[in-house]
Design a protein around this motif. Sequence first.
Motif, PDB file in Angstrom:
ATOM      1  N   PRO A 143       0.945  -1.257   0.054  1.00  0.00           N
ATOM      2  CA  PRO A 143      -0.005   0.036  -0.071  1.00  0.00           C
ATOM      3  C   PRO A 143       0.764   1.208   0.120  1.00  0.00           C
ATOM      4  N   THR A 144       2.179   1.254   0.313  1.00  0.00           N
ATOM      5  CA  THR A 144       3.034   2.500   0.260  1.00  0.00           C
ATOM      6  C   THR A 144       3.598   2.637  -1.020  1.00  0.00           C
ATOM      7  N   PHE A 145       3.601   1.325  -1.846  1.00  0.00           N
ATOM      8  CA  PHE A 145       4.110   1.758  -3.420  1.00  0.00           C
ATOM      9  C   PHE A 145       3.289   2.562  -3.970  1.00  0.00           C
ATOM     10  N   ASP A 146       3.812   3.518  -4.797  1.00  0.00           N
ATOM     11  CA  ASP A 146       3.423   4.528  -5.899  1.00  0.00           C
ATOM     12  C   ASP A 146       3.921   4.534  -7.111  1.00  0.00           C
ATOM     13  N   THR A 189       3.693   6.349  -9.595  1.00  0.00           N
ATOM     14  CA  THR A 189       4.011   7.395 -10.114  1.00  0.00           C
ATOM     15  C   THR A 189       5.298   7.930  -9.549  1.00  0.00           C
ATOM     16  N   SER A 190       6.198   7.394  -8.779  1.00  0.00           N
ATOM     17  CA  SER A 190       7.149   7.601  -8.145  1.00  0.00           C
ATOM     18  C   SER A 190       8.448   7.751  -8.674  1.00  0.00           C
ATOM     19  N   PRO A 191       9.576   8.476  -8.151  1.00  0.00           N
ATOM     20  CA  PRO A 191      11.017   8.402  -8.994  1.00  0.00           C
ATOM     21  C   PRO A 191      11.425   7.161  -9.008  1.00  0.00           C
ATOM     22  N   GLU A 192      11.085   6.141  -8.519  1.00  0.00           N
ATOM     23  CA  GLU A 192      11.753   4.753  -8.310  1.00  0.00           C
ATOM     24  C   GLU A 192      11.204   4.313  -9.540  1.00  0.00           C
ATOM     25  N   VAL A 193       9.940   4.272 -10.094  1.00  0.00           N
ATOM     26  CA  VAL A 193       9.475   3.984 -11.301  1.00  0.00           C
ATOM     27  C   VAL A 193      10.047   4.658 -12.325  1.00  0.00           C
ATOM     28  N   HIS A 194      10.280   5.874 -12.351  1.00  0.00           N
ATOM     29  CA  HIS A 194      10.920   6.727 -13.563  1.00  0.00           C
ATOM     30  C   HIS A 194      12.172   6.197 -13.626  1.00  0.00           C
ATOM     31  N   ALA A 195      12.884   5.895 -12.677  1.00  0.00           N
ATOM     32  CA  ALA A 195      14.548   5.408 -12.761  1.00  0.00           C
ATOM     33  C   ALA A 195      14.457   4.302 -13.452  1.00  0.00           C
ATOM     34  N   ALA A 196      13.464   3.282 -13.022  1.00  0.00           N
ATOM     35  CA  ALA A 196      13.387   1.811 -13.558  1.00  0.00           C
ATOM     36  C   ALA A 196      13.331   2.100 -15.190  1.00  0.00           C
ATOM     37  N   ARG A 197      12.436   2.958 -15.596  1.00  0.00           N
ATOM     38  CA  ARG A 197      11.972   3.164 -16.938  1.00  0.00           C
ATOM     39  C   ARG A 197      13.240   3.591 -17.650  1.00  0.00           C
ATOM     40  N   GLU A 198      14.266   4.163 -17.182  1.00  0.00           N
ATOM     41  CA  GLU A 198      15.441   4.615 -17.914  1.00  0.00           C
ATOM     42  C   GLU A 198      16.267   3.423 -17.734  1.00  0.00           C
ATOM     43  N   GLN A 199      16.204   2.474 -17.110  1.00  0.00           N
ATOM     44  CA  GLN A 199      17.226   1.333 -17.045  1.00  0.00           C
ATOM     45  C   GLN A 199      16.417   0.309 -18.492  1.00  0.00           C
TER      46      GLN A 199
END
Length: 396
Positions: free
Chosen positions: A10-13, A15-25
């Motif tokens: 429930p704390t996972f977002d 839209t988070s920077p973590e997701v954006h960073a993974a998108r760059e990988q």
Amino acid sequence: MTTRFDLGDPTFDVTSPEVHAAREQDWYVETTWGWAVVRYAEASALLRDRRFRQGNARWPEQNGIHAGLFSDWWGETLLSLEGDDHARIRRLMLPAFRKRSIEAMVPGFTELAEELVDGFAPRGEVELIGGFAEPYAARIICRLLGLEESHWQQVAHWADDLGASFSIDVGNQVPRIEAAIEGLTGYLDEVVADRAAHPREDLVTALVQASQGADGAERLSRRELDVALVFLAFAGMETTRNQIGLAVQTLLQHPDQWRLLGERPELGRNAVEEVMRVNPTVTWVTREAVEDVDLDGLHVPAGGIVQVLSHAAGTDPRAVPDPAFDITAERPPHHGFGAGIHHCLGHYVARTDMAVALPLLARRMPNAVPDSPGRWLPVSGNTGAVEFPIRFTPGH
């Protein structure tokens, strides 16, 4: 890959920077429920790939729900069906959702929105979900189906409880969901009986008549009719209510865009698309492989689940070089309503009623700001506001 997302946390977002960073990988990420697609081009291709089917059918099973009323009902909804049954039921419902039919309802949408705002405009404050988004969405779905509009609060209550079907906490919500299925089915059974005896110009009548072909052959069973009506009543209300809250949240974070929308109501449709690109209520769209599939370095075995993360795809700089929120910009199509043969049947209703509501709210709530952070569902699964208090210059 080393990154692994826990979509059920429930704390996972999403839209988070973590997701954006993974998108760059890379274009995909491993998750607790298979894989997640985080880039636009691959998301668009996968949603239209016929080697995949709608993946929602296994949602109860993934959450430890293997039998019972909810599990059975879920497996028979339009979201879960495939092949001939899906095509037949969708085809029977389609006339009520055609553009011409919905456009004819626009004056009524406007009148309803004005009526609701009239109720709170003099105060200069409103709890947006209870004061506008829920009654607006529920009363519109009552009109669309042909239900008594005075029953909207009860319909909304059942729809809200059924909305827990899309929650990442669905395993703990089964009693609430099943009570809502029973309540709404019982209510709609009475409506169906009335329309069989006293036909009207509404969707329920059309579907009742579709249950018997001209030659007496059954085209839509009574069970299919019950499941379809319950699903339409809750999905139509829940999605619009949640998306209106998310839209206002986003627009208030960009006061210049809020003011512009109030001044230029013709931007309403574009505003809906832009909001759904950056802040969709459906945060992922699910697909299941029907055979072994190899996709650009990813092997998905038959039965493998893939989630398309709507926000990550919609803000992918490869597709949207300047992804900043802008209701005047032209963007590639977002994935908030899915794509392919499972593209949301009611998308034009939702697009149209929100395109009416958002400019009107912006015009009549100038200088609006959140009155508190509000209460929100997790930003994973289907999300939205539970409460969202707003204050504004009164009297407009």
